[in-house]
Design a protein around this motif. Structure first.
Motif, short mmCIF file in Angstrom:
data_model
loop_
_atom_site.label_atom_id
_atom_site.label_comp_id
_atom_site.label_asym_id
_atom_site.label_seq_id
_atom_site.Cartn_x
_atom_site.Cartn_y
_atom_site.Cartn_z
N ASN A 141 -7.18 -77.14 50.29
CA ASN A 141 -5.86 -76.65 49.91
C ASN A 141 -4.89 -77.40 50.81
O ASN A 141 -4.82 -77.16 52.01
N PHE A 142 -4.17 -78.34 50.22
CA PHE A 142 -3.26 -79.17 51.02
C PHE A 142 -1.83 -78.64 51.00
O PHE A 142 -0.90 -79.36 51.36
N ASP A 143 -1.67 -77.40 50.57
CA ASP A 143 -0.30 -76.90 50.40
C ASP A 143 0.48 -76.87 51.72
O ASP A 143 1.66 -77.21 51.75
N LEU A 144 -0.19 -76.46 52.81
CA LEU A 144 0.54 -76.44 54.08
C LEU A 144 0.81 -77.86 54.59
O LEU A 144 1.80 -78.11 55.27
N LEU A 145 -0.06 -78.77 54.21
CA LEU A 145 0.09 -80.16 54.63
C LEU A 145 1.37 -80.79 54.05
O LEU A 145 1.90 -81.75 54.59
N VAL A 146 1.83 -80.22 52.95
CA VAL A 146 3.02 -80.79 52.32
C VAL A 146 4.18 -79.79 52.29
O VAL A 146 5.18 -80.04 51.62
N SER A 147 4.04 -78.69 53.00
CA SER A 147 5.11 -77.67 52.95
C SER A 147 6.13 -77.88 54.05
O SER A 147 5.76 -78.14 55.19
N PRO A 148 7.41 -77.69 53.72
CA PRO A 148 8.41 -77.68 54.78
C PRO A 148 8.26 -76.39 55.61
O PRO A 148 7.63 -75.43 55.15
N TRP A 149 8.83 -76.40 56.77
CA TRP A 149 8.73 -75.24 57.66
C TRP A 149 9.73 -74.17 57.19
O TRP A 149 10.85 -74.07 57.68
N GLN A 150 9.33 -73.42 56.19
CA GLN A 150 10.22 -72.41 55.61
C GLN A 150 9.42 -71.15 55.33
O GLN A 150 8.33 -71.21 54.76
N VAL A 151 10.00 -70.04 55.69
CA VAL A 151 9.26 -68.79 55.63
C VAL A 151 8.76 -68.49 54.21
O VAL A 151 7.60 -68.12 54.01
N GLU A 152 9.64 -68.66 53.21
CA GLU A 152 9.21 -68.28 51.85
C GLU A 152 8.11 -69.20 51.33
O GLU A 152 7.21 -68.78 50.63
N THR A 153 8.23 -70.48 51.66
CA THR A 153 7.19 -71.42 51.23
C THR A 153 5.86 -71.02 51.84
O THR A 153 4.83 -70.95 51.15
N TYR A 154 5.85 -70.75 53.12
CA TYR A 154 4.59 -70.38 53.78
C TYR A 154 4.04 -69.08 53.18
O TYR A 154 2.85 -68.96 52.92
N ARG A 155 4.94 -68.13 52.95
CA ARG A 155 4.47 -66.84 52.40
C ARG A 155 3.80 -67.06 51.04
O ARG A 155 2.71 -66.55 50.77
N THR A 156 4.44 -67.85 50.20
CA THR A 156 3.89 -68.07 48.85
C THR A 156 2.57 -68.83 48.92
O THR A 156 1.60 -68.48 48.25
N VAL A 157 2.54 -69.87 49.72
CA VAL A 157 1.31 -70.68 49.83
C VAL A 157 0.15 -69.79 50.29
O VAL A 157 -0.95 -69.85 49.75
N ILE A 158 0.41 -68.96 51.26
CA ILE A 158 -0.67 -68.12 51.81
C ILE A 158 -1.12 -67.09 50.76
O ILE A 158 -2.31 -66.97 50.46
N THR A 159 -0.16 -66.39 50.18
CA THR A 159 -0.50 -65.36 49.19
C THR A 159 -1.31 -65.98 48.05
O THR A 159 -2.37 -65.49 47.67
N ASP A 160 -0.79 -67.07 47.51
CA ASP A 160 -1.44 -67.69 46.35
C ASP A 160 -2.86 -68.15 46.68
O ASP A 160 -3.79 -67.93 45.92
N ASN A 161 -3.00 -68.80 47.81
CA ASN A 161 -4.30 -69.41 48.09
C ASN A 161 -5.37 -68.39 48.47
O ASN A 161 -6.54 -68.57 48.13
N VAL A 162 -4.96 -67.32 49.14
CA VAL A 162 -5.94 -66.29 49.44
C VAL A 162 -6.45 -65.70 48.12
O VAL A 162 -7.65 -65.55 47.90
N LEU A 163 -5.52 -65.42 47.20
CA LEU A 163 -5.92 -64.83 45.91
C LEU A 163 -6.74 -65.79 45.07
O LEU A 163 -7.75 -65.41 44.48
N LEU A 164 -6.30 -67.04 45.02
CA LEU A 164 -7.02 -68.02 44.20
C LEU A 164 -8.46 -68.19 44.68
O LEU A 164 -9.39 -68.26 43.88
N ALA A 165 -8.63 -68.26 45.99
CA ALA A 165 -9.99 -68.43 46.51
C ALA A 165 -10.84 -67.22 46.19
O ALA A 165 -11.98 -67.34 45.72
N GLU A 166 -10.26 -66.04 46.40
CA GLU A 166 -10.99 -64.80 46.07
C GLU A 166 -11.44 -64.80 44.62
O GLU A 166 -12.55 -64.38 44.30
N GLY A 167 -10.56 -65.30 43.78
CA GLY A 167 -10.82 -65.30 42.33
C GLY A 167 -12.08 -66.03 41.94
O GLY A 167 -12.69 -65.73 40.92
#
Ligand code: BGC
Length: 552
Positions: A294-320
């Motif tokens: 998951n390279f989302d953090l590798l390309v994310s700007p340092w922004q709270v909403e971006t980090y929140r979305t990346v984390i939420t999405d990836n935890v769920l996607l992996a669980e899925g």
């Protein structure tokens, strides 16, 4: 050959929350004094690796290679590059790692070989129309005399993916011309990679990182379909793209999974698949490779909403899909995160490495502060974290390498417009001074800047507040706390990310400008100093909060 080892558990799930340290072998440690890192150099640093508290190392390619693409042009898949050592050195390294409880991943590069590979050399010698050419992708050109490339397909390193031979045939290379693409419709190609996976598994390799995992199968039906641009992340692929992420690629990985499961514990794998998150998870299914980068953090700007979305999405996607997520902040292909996170808004780092001849003004302290906060946040997330050699020292990108030192094919292939990826591949500084800062005795293959000494292992080892000690502390605590994959957001102000993992473990990151209060509990570690007991901007803290006991 690998012997059974008491230090490593047989737990088949060991990878789910592992911390994997990526070694770029040519730039880690040079034992034989030729300016190029080698396997013996890595073995000599096993005590250092053990001191970090990692679970595994991943070796970027160490196979025989002309280095047209930093080793990702493999001339022989079951050998060690003589410039880096021998198979005996490999066995010594894996034994030394296993003895201290560290597992090993190796890189498998299945989309293309080097043009020096014996199959490609045989294809060149055998000529047009020969069976030898069928293991690669040769075509006649378009135009009256076949003078035009067979299709409009671009190369990742620009501009076209086709090169013409003197005998008139064209061959496909999605990367450099020295990296011809295999034809994965050919049974011998399939068989040979199974042999390679068994070869390294038999030698004790625990896991595999699969390079460009989404590119192997292509639609080669004639006439070749047009594809003038690479993946458009706004248009999800559907499994029927000409070049990438085709549904049938998973047949290959299902056959690999059968090989992995021949071993105890089963070998594991992680896909490098640059596709949209939902499609990427197909590679992480248990009957496929099991995990995907998951390279989302590798390309994310340092922004709270971006980090929140990346984390939420990836935890769920992996669980899925029954996998755990992976997290990456730096690797050998991207601007180091200590520098990247200080780039101006809207700048993703690509422009920053343009060869405009100067190191752009970045606030290095700000970058490091954010990098430390991002790392501590990442290491608190459920799943596996991949860390890249040197990030534990807080190394910045070496942005001002002189043009004559650059090795990355991107430089030449883009008409010297982009410097490419050498700035994160400069040999590590081990000592504060001396020739090549302790990397070896000769001049290193990429020049190190004078400021490297201050970020060396010697400078940071045992130094209070150093980035190296922050990583060590965090990894020790993680081992203690990350016993479950539980993850839950805790309500917080919008500029703050606060989440709970099991065992009362809380992680809080302040992206805002004003300092904020910490959750009540025992402070475990912080990425920067507190401000009067408050968590300042761009800082992360871990806090152990007492959880109500079940009986109370
Ligand atoms: C590797 C790169 C390499 C490319 C071609 C990638 O994804 O990480 O370093 O240039 O594959 O093999």
């Amino acid at each position: 050959m690998a012997a059974d080892n008491d230090v490593l558990s047989k737990d088949p799930d060991w990878w789910r929350q592992a911390v994997i340290y990526q070694i770029y072998p040519r730039s880690f440690a040079d034992a034989d004094g030729d300016g190029l890192g080698d396997l013996k150099g890595i073995t000599s640093r096993v005590p250092y690796l053990a001191s970090l508290g990692i679970d595994a190392v991943w070796l970027s390619p160490f196979y025989p290679s002309e280095l047209a693409d930093g080793g990702y042009d493999v001339a022989h898949y079951r050998e060690v590059d003589p410039k880096l050592g021998t198979l005996e050195h490999f066995d010594e390294l894996i034994a030394a790692l296993h003895a201290v409880g560290i597992r090993m991943f190796v890189d498998i590069v299945p989309n293309h070989s080097s043009d020096q590979h014996e199959w490609f050399q045989a294809a060149l010698a055998a000529g047009p129309g020969s069976p030898e050419r069928e293991r690669y992708i040769f075509r006649k050109g378009l135009g009256e005399h076949g003078e035009l490339p067979p299709s409009d397909w671009p190369s990742h390193f620009g501009p076209t993916a086709w090169d013409r031979l003197p005998d008139g045939d064209w061959y496909l290379h999605l990367f450099a011309p020295e990296q011809p693409d295999f034809n994965w419709d050919h049974p011998e190609v399939r068989e040979d990679f199974l042999t390679t996976l068994r070869f390294w598994s038999d030698r004790g390799v625990d896991g595999f990182r699969i390079d460009v995992a989404h590119a192997l199968t292509k639609d080669l039906t004639e006439p070749l379909r047009s594809k003038a641009a690479f993946i458009d992340f706004d248009n999800p692929l559907t499994g029927d793209d000409v070049l990438f992420d085709r549904n049938e690629v998973h047949d290959i990985y299902r056959s690999w999974r059968e090989v992995f499961n021949e071993y105890d514990p089963p070998r594991v794998a992680v896909a490098e698949a640059y596709v949209r998150a939902e499609r990427r998870m197909l590679y992480a299914r248990p009957d496929s490779l099991g995990q995907a980068f998951n390279f989302d953090l590798l390309v994310s700007p340092w922004q709270v909403e971006t980090y929140r979305t990346v984390i939420t999405d990836n935890v769920l996607l992996a669980e899925g899909v029954g996998a755990s997520s992976t997290w990456v902040l730096s690797n050998h292909d991207k601007v180091r995160h200590a520098s990247r996170l200080a780039l101006p808004p809207g700048d993703d780092g690509t422009r920053w490495v343009d060869s405009d001849g100067h190191d752009p003004e970045i606030d290095r302290d700000l970058g490091l502060r954010r990098a430390r906060a991002a790392t501590l946040l990442m290491l608190a997330l459920p799943g596996s974290s991949y860390i890249y050699q040197g990030e534990e020292l807080g190394l910045h990108e070496v942005a001002d390498l002189p043009a004559e030192a650059l090795q990355d094919p991107i430089f030449k292939r883009t008409g010297e417009l982009h410097k490419g990826r050498d700035g994160c591949r400069v040999p590590l500084p081990w000592t504060t001074s001396g020739p090549s800062f302790g990397f070896g005795t000769a001049a290193p293959h990429l020049p190190q800047p004078s400021w490297f000494g201050a970020s060396s292992v010697e400078a940071e080892d045992g130094a209070e507040g150093s980035t190296l000690e922050l990583y060590r502390t965090a990894l020790r605590l993680r081992r203690q706390f990350a016993t479950t994959e539980a993850f839950e957001w805790v309500a917080s102000s919008p500029e703050v990310l606060l989440f709970r993992r099991g065992n009362g473990w809380h992680c809080i990151t302040n992206f805002g400008t004003a300092a904020v209060a910490l959750p009540e509990g025992t402070l475990l570690v912080t990425s920067g100093e507190l401000d009067d007991g408050l968590l300042p901007t761009d800082t992360t803290a871990w806090v152990a909060v007492e959880e109500p006991s079940a009986t109370s």
